[in-house]
Design a protein around this motif. Structure first.
Motif, PDB file in Angstrom:
ATOM      1  N   UNK A  91     -58.736  54.669 -22.110  1.00  9.26           N
ATOM      2  CA  UNK A  91     -58.233  53.492 -21.417  1.00  9.26           C
ATOM      3  C   UNK A  91     -57.819  53.946 -20.028  1.00  9.26           C
ATOM      4  N   UNK A 104     -55.521  53.593 -16.887  1.00  6.22           N
ATOM      5  CA  UNK A 104     -54.217  53.021 -16.565  1.00  6.22           C
ATOM      6  C   UNK A 104     -53.962  53.188 -15.072  1.00  6.22           C
ATOM      7  N   UNK A 131     -56.730  64.567 -18.799  1.00  4.48           N
ATOM      8  CA  UNK A 131     -55.325  64.365 -18.440  1.00  4.48           C
ATOM      9  C   UNK A 131     -54.976  64.801 -17.027  1.00  4.48           C
ATOM     10  N   UNK A 149     -55.089  56.287 -10.578  1.00  4.53           N
ATOM     11  CA  UNK A 149     -55.090  55.874 -11.981  1.00  4.53           C
ATOM     12  C   UNK A 149     -55.187  57.095 -12.868  1.00  4.53           C
ATOM     13  N   UNK A 150     -54.841  56.899 -14.145  1.00 10.75           N
ATOM     14  CA  UNK A 150     -54.962  58.013 -15.094  1.00 10.75           C
ATOM     15  C   UNK A 150     -55.715  57.552 -16.319  1.00 10.75           C
ATOM     16  N   UNK A 151     -56.214  58.533 -17.067  1.00 15.83           N
ATOM     17  CA  UNK A 151     -56.915  58.233 -18.315  1.00 15.83           C
ATOM     18  C   UNK A 151     -55.954  58.394 -19.482  1.00 15.83           C
ATOM     19  N   UNK A 152     -56.096  57.513 -20.448  1.00 18.29           N
ATOM     20  CA  UNK A 152     -55.332  57.642 -21.686  1.00 18.29           C
ATOM     21  C   UNK A 152     -56.334  57.707 -22.830  1.00 18.29           C
ATOM     22  N   UNK A 153     -56.442  58.881 -23.459  1.00 21.95           N
ATOM     23  CA  UNK A 153     -57.411  59.045 -24.542  1.00 21.95           C
ATOM     24  C   UNK A 153     -56.942  58.293 -25.774  1.00 21.95           C
ATOM     25  N   UNK A 203     -49.547  68.811 -13.624  1.00 16.68           N
ATOM     26  CA  UNK A 203     -50.509  67.824 -13.147  1.00 16.68           C
ATOM     27  C   UNK A 203     -50.318  67.578 -11.652  1.00 16.68           C
ATOM     28  N   UNK A 207     -45.966  57.739 -13.948  1.00 10.49           N
ATOM     29  CA  UNK A 207     -47.379  58.053 -13.762  1.00 10.49           C
ATOM     30  C   UNK A 207     -47.723  59.449 -14.276  1.00 10.49           C
ATOM     31  N   UNK A 256     -48.480  61.474 -20.008  1.00  6.63           N
ATOM     32  CA  UNK A 256     -49.806  61.352 -20.597  1.00  6.63           C
ATOM     33  C   UNK A 256     -49.652  61.041 -22.087  1.00  6.63           C
ATOM     34  N   UNK A 283     -52.460  62.390 -27.405  1.00  7.41           N
ATOM     35  CA  UNK A 283     -53.756  63.041 -27.659  1.00  7.41           C
ATOM     36  C   UNK A 283     -54.237  63.784 -26.421  1.00  7.41           C
ATOM     37  N   UNK A 284     -53.938  63.229 -25.254  1.00  4.76           N
ATOM     38  CA  UNK A 284     -54.276  63.927 -24.015  1.00  4.76           C
ATOM     39  C   UNK A 284     -53.558  65.266 -23.953  1.00  4.76           C
TER      40      UNK A 284
END
Lengths: 145, 293
Positions: A12, A14, A82, A92-96, B162, B197, B200, B203-204
């Motif tokens: 997803x 975000x 991540x 934006x970031x990814x959410x697995x 990060x 922000x 995470x 799972x990440x």
């Protein structure tokens, strides 16, 4: 017959500032992930990942996407996701959400996930026609093969 | 024992601005965390030695409003990080009342001697590292093994990693040092995020284990089982060796036994839960015997 194993990662997206619609398409996502793989894992990582990498599906409303990669290289992709903070030109970031071996399983997962998403969103829409339209747009699931 | 649900994020730095803190907690809930710890920092090396105060450690900040608001979604723990230079801190820790109010206590050593002390005799539960100044201290094998034997846990923060390239490099160095010295035992991942922000999904974070040199299982445990173990250890440090403990969740009223209990049934409710410890399993058979006799 030898079967080529794939892994499908459901993510997803975000964005930092919440927006209703994303105007991404598959090309932007592919470029973004590959560029970041090169940045964090180097040429070696990119070489492993590049073959068989593809963004299979991207829904602009629910912001859900499916990334396909070969088995073994999926760990490199999953550990890079991540660390990504920019997609295209949006922060934006990814959410697995899920990692599966077949696209059918991913499909099942996404449908249940989208139903949850609909439950949240439908309440906010007033008119009946718009609601119907919205549900149709969200639930349409066609893969560009 | 007290219930906690996966997944865990055991380091969210405390901010004075309640609005920002609320945003972070909301984001953590939406990502699927069920237990989080609000972190306060106390610098032992910078303390004022001229004044004599009964308790040098600060009391936990009150977060009643936040706790009430997110009561059903997330369990909020308290954590204190003690930054220190020498072993003098051990004496202060042994007779402090405020420390017992925290759920978790982490040590952040600044020198090599302090690091060895931290692993061998420190009274806390968690060893963490300074992310800003760069990792100059690395655990040697002996101290790490002793730490693992004592049930200490070691923390890796992914939030700053990060944000910044240098910190990322340092964190990878630190994590691989654990990998080389002792197969990455007793590691946990936590965020250390100062804005929503940087958080995470669980799972990440588990997937990040790949670049930190952990196996897949260890990565998953680092956000789930290991944190539960750490919480249990911290709890047993707080209340001592126990088989069961009673916790009142209401005003305590002492009554005559001759009066009917139903009158006070509503106002007084007690939670009895047995601790999942070795003592428990040893004790049970003997109890049964008594019942049979």
């Amino acid at each position: 017959m030898v079967r080529i194993k794939n892994r499908y990662i459901v993510v997803r997206i975000v964005p930092q500032e919440p927006t209703k619609v994303l105007n991404f398409h598959d090309g932007v996502l592919t470029k973004c992930v590959l560029r970041n793989v090169k940045k964090y894992q180097g040429d070696y990582g990119l070489g492993i990942v590049e073959h068989g990498f593809r963004v299979k599906y991207c829904n602009e409303r629910t912001k859900v996407a499916i990334i396909r990669c070969l088995h073994r290289s999926h760990r490199i992709v999953a550990s890079t996701l991540p660390l990504i903070t920019m997609i295209g030109d949006v922060r934006a970031k990814f959410h697995t959400l899920y990692t599966g071996a077949t696209i059918i399983q991913c499909n099942k997962f996404i449908i249940s996930h989208q139903q949850r998403f609909l439950d949240e969103m439908v309440g906010q829409i007033a008119s009946a026609k718009e609601r119907k339209d919205f549900i149709k747009r969200v639930m349409e699931f066609d893969l560009e093969q | 024992m007290e219930q906690t649900k996966p997944f865990y994020d055991l380091c969210i730095p405390y901010q004075k601005d309640e609005k920002a803190l609320r945003e972070i907690i909301k984001e953590a809930i939406s990502l699927g965390y069920k237990t989080i710890a609000i972190d306060q920092v106390y610098d032992h090396s910078k303390r004022d030695t001229t004044k004599r105060v009964p308790d040098i450690f600060p009391a936990p900040v009150t977060l009643k409003q936040l706790e009430e608001e997110f009561k059903s979604d997330v369990k909020i723990l308290r954590r204190l990080t003690i930054i220190y230079l020498d072993v003098g801190v051990a004496h202060a820790m042994s007779n402090s009342q405020n420390l017992k109010k925290f759920n978790l206590i982490a040590g952040q050593p600044k020198t090599d001697a302090a690091l060895t002390h931290c692993c061998t005799t420190f009274g806390g539960d968690l060893v963490t590292f300074d992310t800003e100044a760069g990792v100059k201290l690395l655990v040697n094998r002996k101290a790490y093994q002793i730490g693992v034997k004592r049930g200490l846990y070691f923390e890796i923060k992914y939030g700053p990693a990060i944000r910044d390239t240098n910190i990322r490099k340092d964190m990878i160095k630190l994590a691989h040092n654990y990998c080389v010295r002792g197969k990455s035992k007793n590691l946990i991942f936590s965020s250390g995020a100062t804005n929503p922000f940087e958080l995470r999904g669980p799972y990440d974070v588990a997937n990040l284990a790949f670049i930190f040199g952990l196996s897949e299982d260890q990565g998953k445990n680092a956000v789930n089982k290991a944190c539960r173990q750490l919480f249990l250890r911290a709890e047993s440090r707080r209340i001592g060796k126990t088989i069961m403990f009673v916790k009142a969740s209401g005003p305590i009223i002492f009554t005559d036994t001759s009066e009917s209990e139903e009158e006070h049934g509503d106002s007084f409710r007690e939670e009895i839960s047995s601790e999942e410890s070795e003592i428990d399993s040893q004790e049970q058979p003997s109890k049964k015997k008594i019942k049979i006799l």
